[in-house]
Design a protein around this motif. Structure first.
Motif, PDB file in Angstrom:
ATOM      1  N   SER A 193       0.840  -1.201   0.000  1.00 25.76           N
ATOM      2  CA  SER A 193       0.000   0.000   0.000  1.00 25.76           C
ATOM      3  C   SER A 193       0.877   1.254   0.000  1.00 25.76           C
ATOM      4  O   SER A 193       2.075   1.187   0.353  1.00 25.76           O
ATOM      5  N   VAL A 194       0.249   2.330  -0.379  1.00 23.52           N
ATOM      6  CA  VAL A 194       0.981   3.616  -0.403  1.00 23.52           C
ATOM      7  C   VAL A 194       0.492   4.471   0.748  1.00 23.52           C
ATOM      8  O   VAL A 194      -0.733   4.691   0.878  1.00 23.52           O
ATOM      9  N   GLU A 195       1.422   4.952   1.549  1.00 24.59           N
ATOM     10  CA  GLU A 195       1.094   5.827   2.678  1.00 24.59           C
ATOM     11  C   GLU A 195       1.749   7.186   2.467  1.00 24.59           C
ATOM     12  O   GLU A 195       2.898   7.259   1.992  1.00 24.59           O
ATOM     13  N   ARG A 196       1.002   8.172   2.881  1.00 23.22           N
ATOM     14  CA  ARG A 196       1.563   9.520   2.754  1.00 23.22           C
ATOM     15  C   ARG A 196       2.139   9.968   4.095  1.00 23.22           C
ATOM     16  O   ARG A 196       1.453   9.962   5.110  1.00 23.22           O
ATOM     17  N   ARG A 197       3.342  10.359   4.076  1.00 20.40           N
ATOM     18  CA  ARG A 197       3.961  10.938   5.275  1.00 20.40           C
ATOM     19  C   ARG A 197       3.866  12.460   5.157  1.00 20.40           C
ATOM     20  O   ARG A 197       4.394  13.046   4.209  1.00 20.40           O
ATOM     21  N   GLU A 198       3.183  13.024   6.113  1.00 19.93           N
ATOM     22  CA  GLU A 198       2.982  14.470   6.056  1.00 19.93           C
ATOM     23  C   GLU A 198       4.312  15.200   6.325  1.00 19.93           C
ATOM     24  O   GLU A 198       5.230  14.637   6.933  1.00 19.93           O
ATOM     25  N   MET A 199       4.306  16.425   5.918  1.00 17.68           N
ATOM     26  CA  MET A 199       5.536  17.209   6.161  1.00 17.68           C
ATOM     27  C   MET A 199       5.687  17.500   7.659  1.00 17.68           C
ATOM     28  O   MET A 199       4.692  17.668   8.365  1.00 17.68           O
ATOM     29  N   LYS A 200       6.913  17.551   8.088  1.00 18.90           N
ATOM     30  CA  LYS A 200       7.169  17.779   9.508  1.00 18.90           C
ATOM     31  C   LYS A 200       8.520  18.479   9.714  1.00 18.90           C
ATOM     32  O   LYS A 200       9.409  18.402   8.848  1.00 18.90           O
ATOM     33  N   VAL A 201       8.565  19.091  10.867  1.00 16.05           N
ATOM     34  CA  VAL A 201       9.805  19.812  11.217  1.00 16.05           C
ATOM     35  C   VAL A 201      10.630  18.909  12.115  1.00 16.05           C
ATOM     36  O   VAL A 201      10.128  18.368  13.109  1.00 16.05           O
ATOM     37  N   ILE A 202      11.844  18.768  11.763  1.00 16.94           N
ATOM     38  CA  ILE A 202      12.755  17.976  12.597  1.00 16.94           C
ATOM     39  C   ILE A 202      13.989  18.814  12.941  1.00 16.94           C
ATOM     40  O   ILE A 202      14.324  19.766  12.218  1.00 16.94           O
ATOM     41  N   ALA A 203      14.579  18.406  14.016  1.00 15.64           N
ATOM     42  CA  ALA A 203      15.801  19.100  14.436  1.00 15.64           C
ATOM     43  C   ALA A 203      17.000  18.246  14.082  1.00 15.64           C
ATOM     44  O   ALA A 203      17.007  17.045  14.351  1.00 15.64           O
TER      45      ALA A 203
END
Lengths: 839, 94
Positions: free
Chosen positions: B51-61
């Motif tokens: 299946s295809v999953e969308r990873r939302e945009m996120k802020v990382i350090a």
């Protein structure tokens, strides 16, 4: 697409049976499964990689899972929507900010948070919220709040009151039924997780009820509903289910403290969730902020561009006010420039003209100078003539007065003055000055006369330049007015001189001139002229030179070969040299180089004449000469020894050399040999000849002896033995092989016996009976090898026969070994033993 | 396990020759890829589902660079293995 569709498609494409394809399909994944069971990873190129991974679950149980990492191509194909996007660096962080924002709080931190009644987190979040939202516009704020906090916050402005409400239970009821919360963790579990000991352990399970925040208005307000609207419970599948309304009960006052604690805990958990949500919101907000910043920057840029445009416009306006010269105006400017250039050209031309004029003036000045010189000469002559003529006229009548003569000094002085003054000074009578400097002369006029000495006039270029500088004439090019107006007629010259232009007149003038000059000279020399001493410097130099060249008595004698000879040899008076030959000899003696050899030769000649030595040894080499040197007594011992050693070595060297020389000479062919030497070799030759004569018969005799011996040797028994060897060996070989291991056979000694000693008496089937001085022997056999023979003898000895081995030589390295039994006293006894042996 | 080794093992059991089986193998996976792209989902019975999953945009350090980074959203292929496979894999551990 499903599996069936896939199979059908492939079957169609490859025109293959569907069953085969389905079997193939299944077999693929079966094999992959088998690989997983064998703990093998499966890598399918251009699709992806299945990797087995172990995960530690709750309670430290390790479970294996399969993860799939698609191939790059496949991943890009899937992520085609966002493939262009790249991670962006938002801002740089300090250590503090990193810790605050991204520090994962440990259990200890959580404890602290709970102790501070959960306000810290809330405040922090609020501060953060404020910080972020302060930068956002109100629309954006509302938008984000609605999106993310719609469920949690009913209204941002409404104050929140923490109340425990059981979902689905009406508020008005006092008693609340005990409802278990299966999904949420119990208080004990939570406390254990956090690490807090519960204050009161008697907390029932009914306290673990989920908490819902209800606005204050809803609780305190009048519009309190009898029953809370049933919540929408969202199942995992996304379907909504309405929960059945349940009676709502309020708890008693005994459990207020516990409830407050519970409230705190629930609020804390809620806040945590909200903070996590808030973080995501903040990230979005920050993104928006960045966009906003960009927009602002763009706006700023726009403003800047606008400003620039405005400035341009202003400049245009200014240009309009002060317009730049039009093309026509430019032409005028150009024309002006042209005019200027023309003016410049005119000036240049004028300058050139001026320069040319200056050059011309300079040339004229030069010409004038030359002319002036001529004029001066002429004037001087005229003056002289005029005076002389006057004098001549007066001579006849009046006594001679001291004459005023034109002097050179005056003439030179006149140069310094102006032209007019010069001329006037010339015209005026001047007193002769003999003390005038001699180095200033005026060139004599050749036309005057050759006999009259007129000192030459030399006008140096310095004078000319001085004249040019000092001359006050403003325009040299233009001759002065005085000169222009000057005429010879102005001069008080006798008219006759110039009027009479005939040849006779000329002659007369010449004669007059001559006379005048003669007189002048006489007068000049009449007054005692200063005695000019002749310059004797040259003479002195010559004298010095002569002195240098001519040898004086006082001067030191220079080193010359002749003088050396003179100093060495006493001078003989010339009178004593009588004859020419003597002179010649003397000369030769002088001329010859005086060397030590000549003196030595003379000494030698003297010696030869007077005292002849016994033998004069002339050393061939210098080394030989040194050998014979006798050392004086003054030498120390060490020196003596050194010289003696040298002597010895050199003597040896000489001897060696002499020996070599002699040895070389000995090899030379001798033409005549002395008589004594020839006698001795003759004797030796004779002896040799006699020895030869003796040796030859001896050798012949020896050869004959050998032949005789050889001839006498051949033995028929030996030949017979050879036959025996061939016959007997084969027979005995078998026996010998049997007893090879017996080493005692070697103990039998062989006897060297001549072949022709024994005599054959009797023969019985190849066995010979031989008689000897000792007795009769039975020859059992002959062998080529000694070993075989000895073995045979040994075997016979074991049978109590007196057997022996005899070695017979038939030639060089040709031996036979006979085995004999005996000796027997007679033939009969030998026969008897032979028969026993046969048995 | 490699693709070639896998094909070698399969084509022995199948009625196709090696080249044929290889081409069919490649075609099957191409089709699976296509279906995942189109439908964001593909299920293989007793094996698992893609299946295809969308990873939302996120802020990382990024603590190394001491910076905050915004990761863009991403569509990701996810494979969820079937239960029977996980069981069979974890049989040894039990």
């Amino acid at each position: 697409m499903t599996k069936e569709q896939l199979i059908k498609k492939i079957a169609r494409e490859y025109s293959v049976d569907e069953i085969d394809v389905s079997n193939y399909f299944e077999s693929i994944f079966e094999t992959i499964n088998a690989a997983f069971i064998k703990n093998k990873n499966v890598n399918i190129s251009e699709f992806g990689k299945f990797v087995l991974r172990t995960k530690t679950g709750t309670g430290g149980i390790k479970t294996k899972t399969i993860s799939f990492s698609p191939s790059k191509k496949f991943a890009l194909e899937i992520n085609y929507n966002f493939s262009d996007l790249v991670p962006v660096k938002i801002k740089t962080l300090d250590e503090k900010s990193l810790r605050e924002e991204y520090y994962e709080p440990t259990d200890a931190d959580e404890v602290i948070l709970i102790e501070s009644e959960g306000d810290v987190v809330d405040n922090e979040i609020d501060e953060k919220n404020d910080f972020l939202f302060s930068q956002l516009s109100e629309n954006l704020k509302s938008r984000f709040l609605n999106e993310h906090f719609a469920d949690d916050l009913i209204n941002n402005d409404t104050p929140r009151v923490k109340t425990e409400v059981i979902p689905g239970i009406p508020v008005g009821e006092k008693e609340i039924p005990e409802i278990s919360a299966p999904e949420q963790l119990t208080r004990e579990q939570e406390e254990n997780k956090i690490g807090i000991e519960p204050e009161d352990k008697n907390i029932s399970s009914e306290e673990n009820i989920p908490v819902v925040l209800i606005p204050e208005e809803v609780i305190n307000g009048e519009n309190i509903p009898d029953t809370i609207i049933p919540e929408e419970i969202i199942t995992e599948k996304g379907e909504t289910e309405l929960s059945e309304p349940e009676p709502l009960t309020v708890k008693s006052d005994d459990t207020v403290q516990e409830e407050t604690q519970k409230e705190d805990f629930t609020t804390f958990t809620r806040q945590k969730e909200t903070s996590s949500k808030a973080q995501t919101v903040f990230s979005d907000a920050e993104m928006l902020l960045i966009e906003l910043k960009k927009i602002k920057e763009k706006e700023k840029d726009k403003i800047i561009y606008d400003k620039i445009d405005e400035e341009k416009k202003q400049q245009d306006i200014i240009d309009e006010q002060d317009p730049v010269p039009v093309i026509s105006d430019w032409e005028t400017v150009k024309s002006k420039a042209k005019i200027r250039t023309e003016e410049e050209k005119a000036l240049e031309e004028e300058l050139e003209r001026m320069l040319e004029e200056r050059e011309k003036i300079l040339t004229e000045i030069k010409q004038l100078e030359s002319d002036s010189q001529k004029i001066i000469r002429i004037e001087s002559l005229i003056n002289a003539f005029s005076k002389t003529s006057d004098d001549l006229l007066k001579v006849s009548s009046k006594p001679v007065k001291p004459k005023k003569e034109f002097t050179i000094e005056e003439n030179v002085k006149a140069h310094d003055e102006s032209f007019e003054d010069k001329l006037r000074s010339l015209l005026e009578p001047s007193v002769p000055d003999v003390s005038a400097p001699q180095d200033v002369f005026i060139q004599p006029d050749v036309s005057a006369s050759q006999d009259v000495f007129v000192p030459p006039v030399v006008i140096t270029p310095q004078d000319v330049s001085d004249l040019q500088e000092e001359s006050t004439l403003p325009d040299v090019s233009a001759p002065p007015d005085s000169l222009k107006s000057f005429d010879i007629s102005d001069l008080n010259l006798p008219q006759d001189v110039f009027i009479e232009e005939s040849e006779d007149g000329k002659k007369d003038i010449e004669n007059a001139e001559m006379k005048i000059f003669d007189k002048l000279i006489e007068e000049h020399f009449a007054s005692e002229p200063p005695e000019i001493k002749p310059d004797r410097s040259l003479e002195l130099l010559e004298e010095q030179y002569d002195n240098l060249i001519k040898p004086s008595e006082q001067e030191p004698v220079l080193f010359t070969p002749e003088k050396q000879m003179e100093s060495v040899i006493p001078e003989e008076p010339e009178a004593e040299i009588e004859s020419f030959e003597e002179k010649k000899e003397d000369l030769s003696r002088f001329l010859k180089p005086d060397t030590g050899l000549d003196s030595l030769k003379e000494q030698f000649d003297d010696l030869t004449i007077t005292e002849k030595p016994d033998e004069i040894i002339i050393p061939e080499r210098l080394e030989d000469a040194f050998v014979n040197i006798e050392l004086p007594e003054e030498f120390s011992k060490a020196e003596r020894t050194f010289f003696e050693k040298d002597k010895i070595e050199k003597e040896n060297a000489v001897r060696n050399y002499n020996d070599i020389f002699k040895s070389v000479e000995s090899y030379k062919p001798k033409a005549v040999q002395p008589a004594k030497i020839t006698e001795e070799p003759k004797k030796t030759l004779k002896k040799k000849k006699s020895m030869k004569k003796l040796i030859i018969p001896i050798i012949i005799l020896l050869i004959l002896g050998v032949i005789i011996i050889v001839m006498s040797r051949p033995n028929p028994s030996a030949l017979q033995d050879d036959v025996l060897v061939t016959t007997g060996t084969n027979e005995n070989k078998t026996d010998a092989n049997k007893n090879e291991k017996n080493s005692d056979a070697e103990s039998i000694k062989t006897k060297d016996v001549p072949a022709d000693v024994d005599k054959i008496i009797y023969e019985d089937n190849g066995v010979y009976f031989k008689q000897n001085s000792l007795g009769v022997f039975i020859q059992v056999g002959t062998y080529l090898s000694e070993k075989e023979a000895k073995i045979k003898a040994f075997l016979l000895k074991t049978q109590k026969f007196n057997a022996d081995v005899e070695k017979i030589s038939l030639g060089k390295n040709d031996f036979r070994y006979r085995v004999k039994i005996g000796p027997y006293p007679d033939l009969d006894a030998a026969k008897a033993s032979f028969e026993t042996m046969k048995k | 396990m490699n693709k070639d080794s896998l094909i070698n093992k399969i084509y022995v059991k199948s009625p196709f020759n090696k080249n044929h089986s290889k081409s069919i193998f490649n075609r099957i996976f191409e089709l699976i890829k296509g279906s995942v792209k189109e439908n964001n989902f593909f299920e293989i019975e007793e094996f698992g589902e893609f299946s295809v999953e969308r990873r939302e945009m996120k802020v990382i350090a990024d603590p190394d660079k001491m910076s905050e980074i915004l990761l863009p959203p991403k569509d990701k292929v996810v494979f969820k293995p079937a239960d029977n496979i996980i069981k069979s894999v974890n049989l040894g551990n039990d």
